[in-house]
Design a protein around this motif. Structure first.
Motif, PDB file in Angstrom:
ATOM      1  N   LEU A  84     -43.571  80.039   3.936  1.00  0.00           N
ATOM      2  CA  LEU A  84     -44.884  79.790   3.332  1.00  0.00           C
ATOM      3  C   LEU A  84     -46.001  79.739   4.366  1.00  0.00           C
ATOM      4  O   LEU A  84     -47.169  79.580   4.002  1.00  0.00           O
ATOM      5  N   THR A  85     -45.668  79.871   5.635  1.00  0.00           N
ATOM      6  CA  THR A  85     -46.669  79.665   6.690  1.00  0.00           C
ATOM      7  C   THR A  85     -46.773  80.851   7.642  1.00  0.00           C
ATOM      8  O   THR A  85     -47.186  80.687   8.784  1.00  0.00           O
ATOM      9  N   PHE A  86     -46.402  82.020   7.179  1.00  0.00           N
ATOM     10  CA  PHE A  86     -46.520  83.233   7.987  1.00  0.00           C
ATOM     11  C   PHE A  86     -45.770  83.096   9.308  1.00  0.00           C
ATOM     12  O   PHE A  86     -46.199  83.607  10.345  1.00  0.00           O
ATOM     13  N   ASN A  87     -44.649  82.359   9.243  1.00  0.00           N
ATOM     14  CA  ASN A  87     -43.763  82.156  10.401  1.00  0.00           C
ATOM     15  C   ASN A  87     -44.479  81.538  11.599  1.00  0.00           C
ATOM     16  O   ASN A  87     -44.105  81.776  12.750  1.00  0.00           O
ATOM     17  N   VAL A  88     -45.481  80.705  11.330  1.00  0.00           N
ATOM     18  CA  VAL A  88     -46.177  80.043  12.430  1.00  0.00           C
ATOM     19  C   VAL A  88     -45.249  79.096  13.190  1.00  0.00           C
ATOM     20  O   VAL A  88     -45.512  78.742  14.339  1.00  0.00           O
ATOM     21  N   GLY A  89     -44.126  78.716  12.550  1.00  0.00           N
ATOM     22  CA  GLY A  89     -43.161  77.859  13.225  1.00  0.00           C
ATOM     23  C   GLY A  89     -42.563  78.502  14.465  1.00  0.00           C
ATOM     24  O   GLY A  89     -42.164  77.801  15.402  1.00  0.00           O
ATOM     25  N   TYR A  90     -42.537  79.825  14.492  1.00  0.00           N
ATOM     26  CA  TYR A  90     -42.038  80.535  15.676  1.00  0.00           C
ATOM     27  C   TYR A  90     -43.151  80.507  16.734  1.00  0.00           C
ATOM     28  O   TYR A  90     -43.729  81.541  17.096  1.00  0.00           O
ATOM     29  N   HIS A  91     -43.421  79.308  17.214  1.00  0.00           N
ATOM     30  CA  HIS A  91     -44.648  79.130  17.982  1.00  0.00           C
ATOM     31  C   HIS A  91     -44.524  79.522  19.450  1.00  0.00           C
ATOM     32  O   HIS A  91     -45.493  79.996  20.051  1.00  0.00           O
ATOM     33  N   ASN A  92     -43.368  79.314  20.040  1.00  0.00           N
ATOM     34  CA  ASN A  92     -43.184  79.836  21.396  1.00  0.00           C
ATOM     35  C   ASN A  92     -43.288  81.353  21.393  1.00  0.00           C
ATOM     36  O   ASN A  92     -43.945  81.954  22.260  1.00  0.00           O
ATOM     37  N   GLU A  93     -42.641  81.961  20.412  1.00  0.00           N
ATOM     38  CA  GLU A  93     -42.684  83.408  20.294  1.00  0.00           C
ATOM     39  C   GLU A  93     -44.132  83.893  20.085  1.00  0.00           C
ATOM     40  O   GLU A  93     -44.557  84.893  20.667  1.00  0.00           O
ATOM     41  N   HIS A  94     -44.868  83.154  19.251  1.00  0.00           N
ATOM     42  CA  HIS A  94     -46.251  83.538  18.954  1.00  0.00           C
ATOM     43  C   HIS A  94     -47.143  83.441  20.191  1.00  0.00           C
ATOM     44  O   HIS A  94     -47.947  84.340  20.462  1.00  0.00           O
ATOM     45  N   HIS A  95     -47.020  82.361  20.946  1.00  0.00           N
ATOM     46  CA  HIS A  95     -47.865  82.218  22.134  1.00  0.00           C
ATOM     47  C   HIS A  95     -47.464  83.189  23.242  1.00  0.00           C
ATOM     48  O   HIS A  95     -48.309  83.576  24.054  1.00  0.00           O
ATOM     49  N   ASP A  96     -46.214  83.565  23.273  1.00  0.00           N
ATOM     50  CA  ASP A  96     -45.800  84.567  24.250  1.00  0.00           C
ATOM     51  C   ASP A  96     -46.383  85.930  23.915  1.00  0.00           C
ATOM     52  O   ASP A  96     -46.800  86.683  24.803  1.00  0.00           O
ATOM     53  N   PHE A  97     -46.406  86.260  22.610  1.00  0.00           N
ATOM     54  CA  PHE A  97     -46.865  87.587  22.180  1.00  0.00           C
ATOM     55  C   PHE A  97     -47.724  87.456  20.929  1.00  0.00           C
ATOM     56  O   PHE A  97     -47.258  87.635  19.801  1.00  0.00           O
TER      57      PHE A  97
END
Length: 349
Positions: free
Chosen positions: A266-279
């Motif tokens: 429900l949150t556009f996978n924002v939980g994958y936050h290390n992955e998001h900040h890396d890329f």
């Protein structure tokens, strides 16, 4: 950096300049660049990410469906008993508007479309059912959160020293969570004020028009359903767990944490936050693929499976408080002033 030798000396002595117990009565101070820069280079060196780059074609449908769902809820709740209205406001509006907060996050990175202007349009659409203008201002500051993560005086995602001092014990942390929407609204004004940009004015007018329509057709309760849903979704709500989970230091010297639980749906996978900040150029849809591609980088560091437990731990653990954030000084005062003079990053619409 200009006077490199002097700046380096300042960074080496940061922890000495700010004595105190990290995470209790003082921030965690880091003398190095953020870990995401280093890890991203390591991942790129080992893995090919070409197929993961780009926007997600489903974002526009999710945002449209959420906006229509909120309008339908307001329509169906006309004349409903107060208890029924309140339960729906907390559970449904808090859930949907919490999701739209993270849709705005996705769109602030232009990951909803190849067209920048269409991303801006989708951002306004995601903001529409929230009752309060947010997207344009969030986009301006969030870009700097990535570029200058933890930077003292630039990253407004980090609590102020006042928050750490006043809300560091027991039930005061509950009150801090309750006021979380206020902190996110006021911190930019206090830490890093900017002149209002043209698109921010458009955003404000747009929300005023939407609110006027809702008020005219559904009255004050319809308007409150939207605005309070946004506020509830940032307070004591499972969706709000990400505000604490993403960057509060719960394991010594680790700045960012990922969440691998069901609310990612429900949150556009924002939980994958290390992955998001890396890329940050990889859409939420593809972040789980990044984790699967490079498990040696992400599965081996502490992460979460429950945002609700994060909120409970934050309140109950005496070693956690608003001071439990990592800060650094990697820019000179002159560089910060130059950035502020041009209105910061993300000023081109």
């Amino acid at each position: 950096m200009g006077k490199g030798g002097e700046a380096k000396q300042e960074r080496i002595s940061l922890k000495e300049q700010f004595p105190g117990k990290a995470g209790v009565d003082e921030f965690w101070w880091d003398d190095d660049v953020q870990v995401h820069v280093k890890r991203a280079r390591q991942v790129i060196k080992k893995h090919k990410l070409t197929n993961l780059k780009g926007c997600c074609p489903w974002t526009k449908y999710k945002v449209s469906a959420a906006a229509m769902a909120q309008l339908l809820c307001v329509e169906l709740l006309q004349g409903a008993p107060f208890w029924q209205w309140f339960v729906c406001c907390y559970m449904l509006s808090g859930l949907i508007n919490g999701s739209m907060t993270l849709a705005m996050h996705e769109l602030s990175h232009n990951l909803g479309s190849k067209s920048m202007r269409f991303n801006l349009f989708l951002g306004l659409l995601a903001n529409a059912p929230m009752g309060l203008p947010a997207f344009a201002t969030f986009k301006r500051y969030h870009i700097e959160h990535h570029k200058y993560m933890g930077e003292d005086g630039l990253d407004v995602d980090i609590p102020t020293r006042f928050e750490g001092t006043a809300f560091s014990r027991g039930l005061s942390k509950v009150f801090w969570l309750f006021l979380q929407p206020a902190w996110y609204s006021l911190r930019p004004i206090v830490i890093h004020p900017k002149q209002l940009a043209s698109f921010e004015l458009i955003n404000i007018v747009w929300i005023l028009l939407v609110d006027a329509f809702v008020f005219t057709r559904y009255g004050v309760m319809g308007l409150l359903y939207l605005a309070l849903g946004t506020i509830f979704g940032m307070q004591f709500h499972p969706m709000a767990g990400h505000f604490v989970a993403e960057h509060f230091v719960m394991s010594a010297d680790q700045e960012t944490y990922s969440y691998y639980g069901p609310l990612n749906w429900l949150t556009f996978n924002v939980g994958y936050h290390n992955e998001h900040h890396d890329f940050a150029f990889i859409s939420g849809t593809n972040l789980p693929k990044l984790r699967a591609l490079a498990p040696e980088f992400y599965d081996t560091i502490p992460h979460y499976h429950s945002w609700t437990k994060v909120l409970i731990d934050f309140v109950c653990d005496p070693s956690l408080c608003p001071f439990s954030r990592m800060k650094r000084i990697q820019t000179t005062e002159q560089e910060q002033q130059a950035l502020k003079a041009k209105g910061g990053l993300g000023t081109k619409w």
